[in-house]
Design a protein around this motif. Structure first.
Motif, PDB file in Angstrom:
ATOM      1  N   ASP A  43      30.391  -4.154  54.680  1.00 43.11           N
ATOM      2  CA  ASP A  43      31.747  -4.179  55.725  1.00 43.11           C
ATOM      3  C   ASP A  43      30.514  -5.920  56.335  1.00 43.11           C
ATOM      4  OD1 ASP A  43      29.083  -3.103  56.225  1.00 43.11           O
ATOM      5  OD2 ASP A  43      29.571  -3.333  58.266  1.00 43.11           O
ATOM      6  N   PHE A  44      30.210  -6.496  55.871  1.00 41.14           N
ATOM      7  CA  PHE A  44      29.311  -7.774  56.482  1.00 41.14           C
ATOM      8  C   PHE A  44      30.462  -8.985  55.952  1.00 41.14           C
ATOM      9  CE2 PHE A  44      25.682  -5.547  55.328  1.00 41.14           C
ATOM     10  CZ  PHE A  44      25.563  -5.323  56.614  1.00 41.14           C
ATOM     11  N   ASP A  45      30.641  -9.613  56.863  1.00 46.97           N
ATOM     12  CA  ASP A  45      31.593 -11.093  56.844  1.00 46.97           C
ATOM     13  C   ASP A  45      31.054 -11.935  55.503  1.00 46.97           C
ATOM     14  OD1 ASP A  45      33.665 -12.485  56.585  1.00 46.97           O
ATOM     15  OD2 ASP A  45      32.899 -13.705  58.138  1.00 46.97           O
ATOM     16  N   ILE A  50      28.286 -20.405  53.409  1.00 49.59           N
ATOM     17  CA  ILE A  50      29.631 -20.428  51.443  1.00 49.59           C
ATOM     18  C   ILE A  50      30.960 -20.333  52.409  1.00 49.59           C
ATOM     19  CG2 ILE A  50      30.873 -17.776  49.976  1.00 49.59           C
ATOM     20  CD1 ILE A  50      27.122 -16.968  50.153  1.00 49.59           C
ATOM     21  N   LYS A  51      31.397 -19.571  53.512  1.00 46.59           N
ATOM     22  CA  LYS A  51      32.883 -20.255  53.251  1.00 46.59           C
ATOM     23  C   LYS A  51      33.425 -21.840  53.353  1.00 46.59           C
ATOM     24  CE  LYS A  51      33.134 -17.531  56.985  1.00 46.59           C
ATOM     25  NZ  LYS A  51      33.722 -16.535  58.319  1.00 46.59           N
ATOM     26  N   ALA A  52      31.997 -22.208  54.244  1.00 48.12           N
ATOM     27  CA  ALA A  52      31.761 -23.832  54.737  1.00 48.12           C
ATOM     28  C   ALA A  52      32.416 -24.250  53.363  1.00 48.12           C
ATOM     29  CB  ALA A  52      30.985 -24.235  55.436  1.00 48.12           C
ATOM     30  N   VAL A 233      23.691  -8.620  26.727  1.00 51.55           N
ATOM     31  CA  VAL A 233      23.912  -9.029  28.214  1.00 51.55           C
ATOM     32  C   VAL A 233      23.820  -8.813  29.552  1.00 51.55           C
ATOM     33  CG1 VAL A 233      27.077  -9.598  28.244  1.00 51.55           C
ATOM     34  CG2 VAL A 233      25.927  -9.218  26.666  1.00 51.55           C
ATOM     35  N   VAL A 234      23.681  -9.766  30.294  1.00 53.27           N
ATOM     36  CA  VAL A 234      23.176  -9.267  31.824  1.00 53.27           C
ATOM     37  C   VAL A 234      24.500 -10.103  32.140  1.00 53.27           C
ATOM     38  CG1 VAL A 234      21.827 -10.243  33.488  1.00 53.27           C
ATOM     39  CG2 VAL A 234      20.902 -10.457  31.208  1.00 53.27           C
ATOM     40  N   LEU A 235      25.319  -8.971  32.798  1.00 52.08           N
ATOM     41  CA  LEU A 235      26.277  -8.878  34.257  1.00 52.08           C
ATOM     42  C   LEU A 235      25.691  -9.124  35.325  1.00 52.08           C
ATOM     43  CD1 LEU A 235      28.398  -6.277  32.125  1.00 52.08           C
ATOM     44  CD2 LEU A 235      28.154  -8.578  32.156  1.00 52.08           C
ATOM     45  N   ASN A 236      26.449  -9.856  35.986  1.00 53.53           N
ATOM     46  CA  ASN A 236      26.660  -9.660  37.331  1.00 53.53           C
ATOM     47  C   ASN A 236      27.648 -10.389  38.245  1.00 53.53           C
ATOM     48  OD1 ASN A 236      24.808  -9.592  40.132  1.00 53.53           O
ATOM     49  ND2 ASN A 236      22.895  -9.984  39.017  1.00 53.53           N
ATOM     50  N   GLY A 237      27.271 -11.266  39.492  1.00 50.72           N
ATOM     51  CA  GLY A 237      28.221 -11.914  40.542  1.00 50.72           C
ATOM     52  C   GLY A 237      27.684 -11.617  41.513  1.00 50.72           C
ATOM     53  N   VAL A 238      28.698 -12.269  42.771  1.00 48.83           N
ATOM     54  CA  VAL A 238      28.211 -12.407  44.382  1.00 48.83           C
ATOM     55  C   VAL A 238      28.814 -11.562  45.130  1.00 48.83           C
ATOM     56  CG1 VAL A 238      28.284 -14.999  43.840  1.00 48.83           C
ATOM     57  CG2 VAL A 238      30.168 -14.244  44.146  1.00 48.83           C
ATOM     58  N   SER A 239      29.593 -10.601  44.445  1.00 51.98           N
ATOM     59  CA  SER A 239      30.283  -9.477  45.066  1.00 51.98           C
ATOM     60  C   SER A 239      29.724  -9.073  45.941  1.00 51.98           C
ATOM     61  CB  SER A 239      31.190  -8.783  44.117  1.00 51.98           C
ATOM     62  OG  SER A 239      31.900  -9.239  43.619  1.00 51.98           O
ATOM     63  N   LYS A 240      28.356  -8.295  45.798  1.00 57.69           N
ATOM     64  CA  LYS A 240      27.683  -7.368  46.587  1.00 57.69           C
ATOM     65  C   LYS A 240      26.536  -8.091  47.556  1.00 57.69           C
ATOM     66  CE  LYS A 240      29.722  -4.178  44.744  1.00 57.69           C
ATOM     67  NZ  LYS A 240      31.166  -3.878  45.090  1.00 57.69           N
ATOM     68  N   ALA A 241      25.432  -8.663  46.251  1.00 54.74           N
ATOM     69  CA  ALA A 241      24.711  -9.327  47.950  1.00 54.74           C
ATOM     70  C   ALA A 241      25.158 -10.302  48.348  1.00 54.74           C
ATOM     71  CB  ALA A 241      23.722  -9.864  46.383  1.00 54.74           C
ATOM     72  N   TYR A 242      26.486 -10.656  48.598  1.00 52.49           N
ATOM     73  CA  TYR A 242      26.776 -12.589  48.764  1.00 52.49           C
ATOM     74  C   TYR A 242      27.854 -11.692  50.231  1.00 52.49           C
ATOM     75  CZ  TYR A 242      23.765 -15.085  46.448  1.00 52.49           C
ATOM     76  OH  TYR A 242      22.656 -14.979  45.891  1.00 52.49           O
ATOM     77  N   ALA A 284      26.748 -19.638  46.857  1.00 45.44           N
ATOM     78  CA  ALA A 284      25.613 -18.614  47.602  1.00 45.44           C
ATOM     79  C   ALA A 284      24.733 -19.005  46.520  1.00 45.44           C
ATOM     80  CB  ALA A 284      26.538 -17.415  46.800  1.00 45.44           C
ATOM     81  N   LEU A 285      24.566 -18.916  45.943  1.00 41.94           N
ATOM     82  CA  LEU A 285      23.934 -18.545  44.632  1.00 41.94           C
ATOM     83  C   LEU A 285      22.481 -20.019  44.549  1.00 41.94           C
ATOM     84  CD1 LEU A 285      25.458 -17.995  41.303  1.00 41.94           C
ATOM     85  CD2 LEU A 285      24.642 -16.752  43.046  1.00 41.94           C
ATOM     86  N   THR A 286      23.557 -21.284  45.359  1.00 41.74           N
ATOM     87  CA  THR A 286      22.131 -23.124  45.301  1.00 41.74           C
ATOM     88  C   THR A 286      21.409 -23.009  46.755  1.00 41.74           C
ATOM     89  OG1 THR A 286      24.182 -24.129  46.188  1.00 41.74           O
ATOM     90  CG2 THR A 286      23.205 -23.579  43.647  1.00 41.74           C
ATOM     91  N   GLY A 287      22.631 -21.899  48.202  1.00 41.35           N
ATOM     92  CA  GLY A 287      21.850 -22.463  49.710  1.00 41.35           C
ATOM     93  C   GLY A 287      20.943 -21.434  50.571  1.00 41.35           C
TER      94      GLY A 287
END
Length: 394
Positions: A43-45, A50-52, A233-242, A284-287
């Motif tokens: 529920d966090f924005d 990242i939006k910038a 095969v390692v699967l991941n993404g930015v959906s949950k952590a960010y 997201a990944l570099t900041g």
């Protein structure tokens, strides 16, 4: 006109979690007071930097096609992320960026599986694993684990499920829907079994890796069993952590030939993920990674409060989670006391009588349970628990 549909869709059902979310929204739009605890969506924005980065990409005209497998900048960021956080080294040609974590697993199934193949899937499982296996023409082999097992399969059960037809083993830790996390020793024991079956590819779904409090650090099977890395095969993404569920960016890393085949599948379906989303994911990944610690602390606090609330409900048994943002209580006693047929009926009962939306455990291969997402504010969670308490018989 009566249109004959493809055989592959005859038994295919829509995602239960998305269907429940849509049903809750429809009731809410009709004026009912519904608390939705079904969706796996923080529920966090999304953090401002990242939006910038996305806005800057739009203003810079980065609105065209990108390479199918992702921009060079994002792939480099993924590569560095694996080195920095996971002690895993991949070449850029071993990395594929896709339209969300679900897309990554779909690409894997399409590239690897065919008729006659089997895929070992521990249950409780994420709802989309078996259907995507079936869409590739293969057969999911479900290996159940109970609450008393910690919702984790044993090496003996894994060994018993493997056959000459097994092509893929799916491992999700931290788990959706249970929040269970395999320890290094448990991963090592499973790895010892898999080492004896060299034809089996391993899918390590790490999407919840950062939302973890039950282990000292995150480790996957490629970390503790480096001899298996060449077929993992390692699967991941930015959906949950960010908190970027709507941006739809997932990624996979693994054997070069398999990743190339997944890329080819993607080239003939979606092609590249959205260019703007890729710019945001790079940021997201570099900041600054401080956002992750903040949400992890909040989820841990919510977990403790909701676990206590569930444990106090009559006819409910709940095991603590070690990660993710779900609890998976057993409502079997409550179902019997209410005279209901199953967890599907109980989910409908809670939605209509208490105004609380939970996902029935049958969708995850675990009848009698319901999944509760605590990826929402404490005020709503407390209200939901109070409503459940009012409608459950003592």
């Amino acid at each position: 006109m009566d249109i004959a549909l493809s055989p592959r869709v005859h038994d295919l059902k829509p995602s239960p979690t998305l269907a429940l979310t849509a049903r809750a929204k429809a009731l809410r739009d009709a004026g009912q007071d519904i608390i939705g605890l079904g969706a796996g969506e923080p529920d966090f924005d999304t953090p401002e930097h990242i939006k910038a980065a996305a806005i800057a990409a739009i203003q810079a005209g980065q609105t065209k096609y990108t390479p199918v497998d992702g921009t060079p900048e994002l792939k480099a960021a993924v590569q560095e992320k694996f080195r920095r956080e996971n002690d895993l080294d991949y070449g850029l040609d071993q990395i594929l960026v896709s339209c969300g974590g679900k897309h990554s697993f779909y690409n894997l199934c399409q590239a690897l599986l065919g008729p006659g193949d089997e895929v070992v899937v521990p249950a409780p499982y994420w709802v989309s694993y078996p259907p995507m296996v079936e869409l590739a023409g293969a057969r999911p082999v479900i290996v159940p684990a109970t609450q008393d097992d910690g919702f984790k399969i044993t090496p003996e059960r894994l060994e018993a499920a493997l056959t000459p037809a097994t092509r893929l083993f799916v491992l999700n830790s931290p788990s959706n829907p249970t929040g269970a996390v395999y320890s290094e020793d448990e991963l090592r024991a499973l790895g010892a079994v898999l080492a004896r079956h060299p034809r089996v590819v391993i899918a390590s779904d790490d999407i919840y890796e950062h939302i973890l409090w039950g282990q000292p650090r995150f480790r996957n099977i490629a970390n503790v069993c480096p001899e298996l890395k060449e077929r993992t095969v390692v699967l991941n993404g930015v959906s949950k952590a960010y908190s970027m569920t709507g941006w739809r960016i997932g990624y996979a890393a693994g054997p070069k030939a398999l990743i190339q085949a997944m890329k080819n599948i993607q080239s003939q379906s979606t092609s590249n993920p959205a260019s703007i989303s890729q710019a945001a994911a790079t940021a997201a990944l570099t900041g600054d990674q401080g956002f992750i610690d903040e949400i992890k602390a909040e989820f841990k606090a919510r977990h403790g409060a909701v676990l206590k609330g569930l444990s106090d409900l009559p006819g409910v048994r709940c095991r603590p989670a070690e990660g993710a943002f779900y609890l998976f209580p057993d409502f079997t006693i409550a179902i019997d006391r209410l005279g209901l047929a199953d967890d599907l009926a109980l989910g409908k009962f809670f939605l209509e009588r208490a105004g609380v939306a939970l996902v029935p455990g049958s969708a995850f291969g675990a009848p009698g349970h319901l999944r509760l997402s605590f990826a929402t504010g404490m005020e709503q969670l407390e209200t939901a628990l109070a409503r459940l308490r009012q409608v459950l018989p003592a």
